[in-house]
Design a protein around this motif. Structure first.
Motif, PDB file in Angstrom:
ATOM      1  N   ILE A 169       1.210  -1.562   0.097  1.00  0.00           N
ATOM      2  CA  ILE A 169      -0.238  -0.174   0.118  1.00  0.00           C
ATOM      3  C   ILE A 169       0.895   0.925  -0.259  1.00  0.00           C
ATOM      4  O   ILE A 169       0.276   1.936  -0.472  1.00  0.00           O
ATOM      5  N   SER A 170       2.314   1.084   0.470  1.00  0.00           N
ATOM      6  CA  SER A 170       2.463   2.588   0.992  1.00  0.00           C
ATOM      7  C   SER A 170       3.462   3.012  -0.713  1.00  0.00           C
ATOM      8  O   SER A 170       3.953   3.772  -1.210  1.00  0.00           O
ATOM      9  N   ARG A 171       4.040   1.416  -1.191  1.00  0.00           N
ATOM     10  CA  ARG A 171       4.385   1.797  -2.388  1.00  0.00           C
ATOM     11  C   ARG A 171       3.306   2.687  -3.622  1.00  0.00           C
ATOM     12  O   ARG A 171       3.535   3.584  -4.305  1.00  0.00           O
ATOM     13  N   VAL A 172       1.932   1.836  -3.807  1.00  0.00           N
ATOM     14  CA  VAL A 172       1.466   2.525  -4.541  1.00  0.00           C
ATOM     15  C   VAL A 172       0.453   3.619  -4.084  1.00  0.00           C
ATOM     16  O   VAL A 172      -0.044   4.467  -4.792  1.00  0.00           O
ATOM     17  N   ILE A 173       1.093   4.138  -2.487  1.00  0.00           N
ATOM     18  CA  ILE A 173       0.044   4.748  -2.277  1.00  0.00           C
ATOM     19  C   ILE A 173       1.127   5.673  -2.247  1.00  0.00           C
ATOM     20  O   ILE A 173       0.582   5.563  -0.073  1.00  0.00           O
ATOM     21  N   PRO A 174       2.155   6.479  -2.527  1.00  0.00           N
ATOM     22  CA  PRO A 174       2.824   7.441  -1.319  1.00  0.00           C
ATOM     23  C   PRO A 174       2.334   7.771  -0.665  1.00  0.00           C
ATOM     24  O   PRO A 174       2.720   8.365   1.152  1.00  0.00           O
ATOM     25  N   GLU A 175       1.145   8.356  -0.268  1.00  0.00           N
ATOM     26  CA  GLU A 175       0.816   9.624  -0.116  1.00  0.00           C
ATOM     27  C   GLU A 175       0.412   9.012   1.705  1.00  0.00           C
ATOM     28  O   GLU A 175       0.371  10.563   2.249  1.00  0.00           O
ATOM     29  N   ALA A 176       0.108   8.127   1.421  1.00  0.00           N
ATOM     30  CA  ALA A 176      -0.285   7.447   2.514  1.00  0.00           C
ATOM     31  C   ALA A 176       0.524   7.695   3.850  1.00  0.00           C
ATOM     32  O   ALA A 176       1.954   7.358   3.511  1.00  0.00           O
ATOM     33  N   THR A 177       0.015   7.795   5.237  1.00  0.00           N
ATOM     34  CA  THR A 177       0.744   7.544   6.378  1.00  0.00           C
ATOM     35  C   THR A 177       0.589   6.418   6.873  1.00  0.00           C
ATOM     36  O   THR A 177      -0.097   6.291   7.632  1.00  0.00           O
ATOM     37  N   VAL A 178       2.081   5.656   6.900  1.00  0.00           N
ATOM     38  CA  VAL A 178       1.571   3.889   7.847  1.00  0.00           C
ATOM     39  C   VAL A 178       2.689   4.735   9.224  1.00  0.00           C
ATOM     40  O   VAL A 178       3.744   4.549   9.367  1.00  0.00           O
ATOM     41  N   HIS A 179       2.033   3.988  10.501  1.00  0.00           N
ATOM     42  CA  HIS A 179       2.820   4.112  11.124  1.00  0.00           C
ATOM     43  C   HIS A 179       2.818   2.728  11.587  1.00  0.00           C
ATOM     44  O   HIS A 179       2.125   2.017  12.239  1.00  0.00           O
ATOM     45  N   ARG A 180       4.260   2.245  11.445  1.00  0.00           N
ATOM     46  CA  ARG A 180       4.586   0.651  12.111  1.00  0.00           C
ATOM     47  C   ARG A 180       5.073   0.691  13.463  1.00  0.00           C
ATOM     48  O   ARG A 180       5.250   1.505  13.608  1.00  0.00           O
ATOM     49  N   LEU A 181       3.768  -0.971  13.797  1.00  0.00           N
ATOM     50  CA  LEU A 181       3.967  -0.931  15.494  1.00  0.00           C
ATOM     51  C   LEU A 181       4.714  -2.009  15.712  1.00  0.00           C
ATOM     52  O   LEU A 181       4.780  -2.792  15.601  1.00  0.00           O
ATOM     53  N   PRO A 182       6.358  -1.600  16.402  1.00  0.00           N
ATOM     54  CA  PRO A 182       7.273  -2.736  16.739  1.00  0.00           C
ATOM     55  C   PRO A 182       6.525  -3.847  17.715  1.00  0.00           C
ATOM     56  O   PRO A 182       5.630  -3.253  18.185  1.00  0.00           O
ATOM     57  N   ASN A 183       6.645  -5.033  17.549  1.00  0.00           N
ATOM     58  CA  ASN A 183       5.913  -6.092  18.867  1.00  0.00           C
ATOM     59  C   ASN A 183       4.712  -6.347  18.912  1.00  0.00           C
ATOM     60  O   ASN A 183       3.746  -7.478  19.505  1.00  0.00           O
ATOM     61  N   GLU A 184       4.348  -5.101  17.729  1.00  0.00           N
ATOM     62  CA  GLU A 184       2.614  -5.202  18.029  1.00  0.00           C
ATOM     63  C   GLU A 184       1.765  -6.331  17.062  1.00  0.00           C
ATOM     64  O   GLU A 184       1.870  -7.149  15.586  1.00  0.00           O
ATOM     65  N   GLY A 185       0.689  -7.092  17.106  1.00  0.00           N
ATOM     66  CA  GLY A 185       0.025  -8.057  16.369  1.00  0.00           C
ATOM     67  C   GLY A 185      -0.991  -7.359  16.212  1.00  0.00           C
ATOM     68  O   GLY A 185      -1.353  -6.077  15.347  1.00  0.00           O
ATOM     69  N   HIS A 186      -2.414  -8.526  15.492  1.00  0.00           N
ATOM     70  CA  HIS A 186      -3.244  -7.965  14.853  1.00  0.00           C
ATOM     71  C   HIS A 186      -4.608  -7.921  15.612  1.00  0.00           C
ATOM     72  O   HIS A 186      -5.018  -6.841  15.160  1.00  0.00           O
ATOM     73  N   PHE A 187      -4.413  -7.950  17.411  1.00  0.00           N
ATOM     74  CA  PHE A 187      -5.259  -7.847  18.152  1.00  0.00           C
ATOM     75  C   PHE A 187      -4.562  -6.564  19.069  1.00  0.00           C
ATOM     76  O   PHE A 187      -5.466  -5.923  20.317  1.00  0.00           O
ATOM     77  N   SER A 188      -3.136  -6.726  19.507  1.00  0.00           N
ATOM     78  CA  SER A 188      -2.887  -6.031  20.588  1.00  0.00           C
ATOM     79  C   SER A 188      -2.729  -4.384  20.515  1.00  0.00           C
ATOM     80  O   SER A 188      -2.996  -4.003  21.921  1.00  0.00           O
ATOM     81  N   TYR A 189      -2.896  -3.823  18.827  1.00  0.00           N
ATOM     82  CA  TYR A 189      -3.191  -2.605  19.350  1.00  0.00           C
ATOM     83  C   TYR A 189      -4.408  -1.946  19.288  1.00  0.00           C
ATOM     84  O   TYR A 189      -4.067  -0.908  19.450  1.00  0.00           O
ATOM     85  N   PHE A 190      -5.513  -2.308  19.217  1.00  0.00           N
ATOM     86  CA  PHE A 190      -6.515  -2.467  18.056  1.00  0.00           C
ATOM     87  C   PHE A 190      -7.395  -2.679  19.753  1.00  0.00           C
ATOM     88  O   PHE A 190      -8.491  -2.081  19.720  1.00  0.00           O
TER      89      PHE A 190
END
Length: 523
Positions: free
Chosen positions: A453-474
């Protein structure tokens, strides 16, 4: 007759009379004792020397006779079958000779593993059946050794959701929390993910946080889920239309924000594509895309697919090729009436943080209630529709959201003029803020998806979360929810006052600036 008498030859009457008078005689002339009983008479009287044949022996003899007859019959049937089916001129042999030869040729490499004195025609069937027996024995042994988990029974709850009528007469169920419509500074609509419902929203979000930012949070049941009516011809275009109709029915006349979590992001993409003018901005957490997206490179696709277990890949394959088989699996899992563990249900291998979240009783209660509401109608149809939508052609590609100039050039001369004039060009794409939060240990929506997604939509702001999974951050993370709201809405300003004019803090036509790849951690 007189002549026979004159010759001294006795007549037959005289011989018979002599026998009756003199008794029976042997050939040598000695008389037979008529008082002695015959063997047959002795057996009847029970006084002879021959033993009496018991009922068991008679039955045994009878069964042996029948067995010999059946054996002869089987031999006869075998001979008939060999002559009519297996012979060189039979129809069966003529039909199967060529296919069997092709299969045998393709599998001939396996014969190298057999001993030299073994005929493959006899050895391989024996090996095959021995393998089946061993597999059955191992399965039986493993079932006995492992304990059978006890699944919770799904409960049935009385209906009680708020519903609005759409333009086509269907009803859509929704849930609304946060500040009132009159005092809402921001309206945030959340489409739910697969096997979820309107009750999900943002799991565990605090009313105080919504009030601090003046957010009106609206979540709804997709067609066929929860208490929403089904849609016969559901697709992503109709899904976007339902979202807009819901906003209009709830009095959201201004632009609203979208939040898509997991597969719910699919409906956020659709709203961005078909109704971009109604959207102020988009937030996505662990977004999912079509795994067969044609604009993905081979490396990106391979990196995404290798993160999934075989069962999950198999379900994607069925949804794309044979969706009619999906109800068979759904009715044996979440539609069976019993609650299965989430990792087993989703065919995923969770990380440490996800496992810690799932062991929380609050999460377990939320998960069970959400599944109960999602499967309320007891039919597999909406789940099959959702699975098929995920892997089918969406009608658009993600590179369409990239900001780029589109010039109306009908010929070489028009194209040359457009190079010096901006009048013939327009800016296309999605020109609103896009924020994406991605756990780097997410097994469901792997980081490779966000990289694409970041490659094809470079305007998107991506927040990369180390050590987080699919449920833990949300799920049930107050600090995480605050970080999301802060990125979307800036500083908290509270609800709109009585005399305050309702305005957006973000100009919807102005894109946020900054780095396209931002790493954040959960505080």
């Amino acid at each position: 007759m007189e002549e026979m008498r004159s010759r001294g030859v006795p007549t037959w009457q005289e011989e018979l009379a002599s026998l009756m008078d003199g008794g029976l005689q042997y050939d040598d002339g000695s008389p037979i004792n008529q008082d002695s009983t015959t063997p047959f008479e002795s057996s009847l009287n029970g006084s002879g020397s021959e033993p009496v044949e018991s009922l068991k022996e008679q039955v045994t003899g009878f069964m042996k006779s029948w067995g010999e007859m059946l054996l002869d019959l089987a031999v006869g049937c075998k001979d008939v079958a060999q002559q009519t089916l297996v012979s060189e001129d039979s129809v069966v042999v003529r039909k199967l000779r060529e296919p069997a030869a092709k299969v045998s040729k393709k599998l001939s490499f396996l014969n190298e593993y057999l001993p030299e004195d073994r005929d493959p025609a006899h050895a391989w069937p024996v090996i095959f059946f021995v393998f089946l027996i061993a597999l059955s024995a191992l399965s039986f042994g493993s079932d006995n050794e492992t304990s059978v988990p006890v699944f919770k029974k799904l409960r049935t709850h009385p209906p009680g959701a708020s519903r609005v009528e759409l333009r086509d007469g269907r009803y859509l169920a929704y849930q609304e929390i946060g500040v009132s419509a009159e005092r809402a500074r921001y309206s945030l609509i959340v489409p739910h993910s697969f096997m979820s419902s309107r009750l999900a929203g943002i799991p565990g979000v605090k009313e105080s946080l919504l009030k601090d930012y003046g957010v009106r949070l609206v979540s709804y049941d997709l067609p066929g889920f929860g208490e929403s009516d089904p849609h016969r011809g559901r697709n992503l275009s109709s899904s976007a239309s339902d979202m807009i109709d819901l906003a209009s029915a709830l009095g959201i006349v201004e632009k609203f924000w979208l939040l898509g979590y997991s597969s719910g992001s699919m409906h956020a993409w659709a709203a961005m594509r078909y109704f971009p003018d109604r959207i102020a901005g988009v937030a996505m957490v662990s977004p999912m895309i079509n795994p067969y997206e044609p604009s993905m490179s081979k490396e990106e696709m391979a990196k995404t697919w290798e993160q999934w277990l075989k069962r999950r890949k198999f379900m994607y394959f069925l949804a794309r090729r044979w969706p009619s088989l999906l109800p068979f699996f759904y009715r044996r899992s979440f539609l069976s009436g019993y609650l299965q563990p989430l990792d087993q249900l989703m065919s995923i291998s969770l990380g440490e943080k996800d496992e810690h979240v799932m062991r929380d009783p609050v999460f377990e209660e939320h998960y069970q209630r959400n599944v109960e509401e999602s499967t309320r109608q007891g039919t597999a149809k909406p789940f099959v529709e959702e699975a098929v939508l995920h892997v089918s052609n969406w009608g658009f590609n993600l590179p369409d959201f990239r900001l780029q100039k589109k010039c109306k050039a009908n010929g070489v001369l028009s194209w040359l003029m457009s190079m010096y004039s901006e009048a013939e060009c327009e800016l296309v794409g999605f020109g609103k803020p896009i924020h994406i939060w991605q756990g780097m240990e997410d097994p469901v929506a792997p980081p490779s998806v966000t990289d694409y997604i970041s490659r094809v939509i470079p305007e998107a702001t991506v927040h990369r979360l180390p050590n987080e999974g699919h449920f833990s951050y949300f799920f049930f993370c107050d600090e995480c929810h605050k970080q999301i709201f802060s990125a979307l809405f800036g500083e908290p300003q509270g609800p709109i006052g009585v005399t305050e004019e309702k305005t957006e803090t973000h100009d919807p036509d102005q894109r946020e600036t900054g780095s396209a790849n931002i790493s954040t951690t959960k505080g």
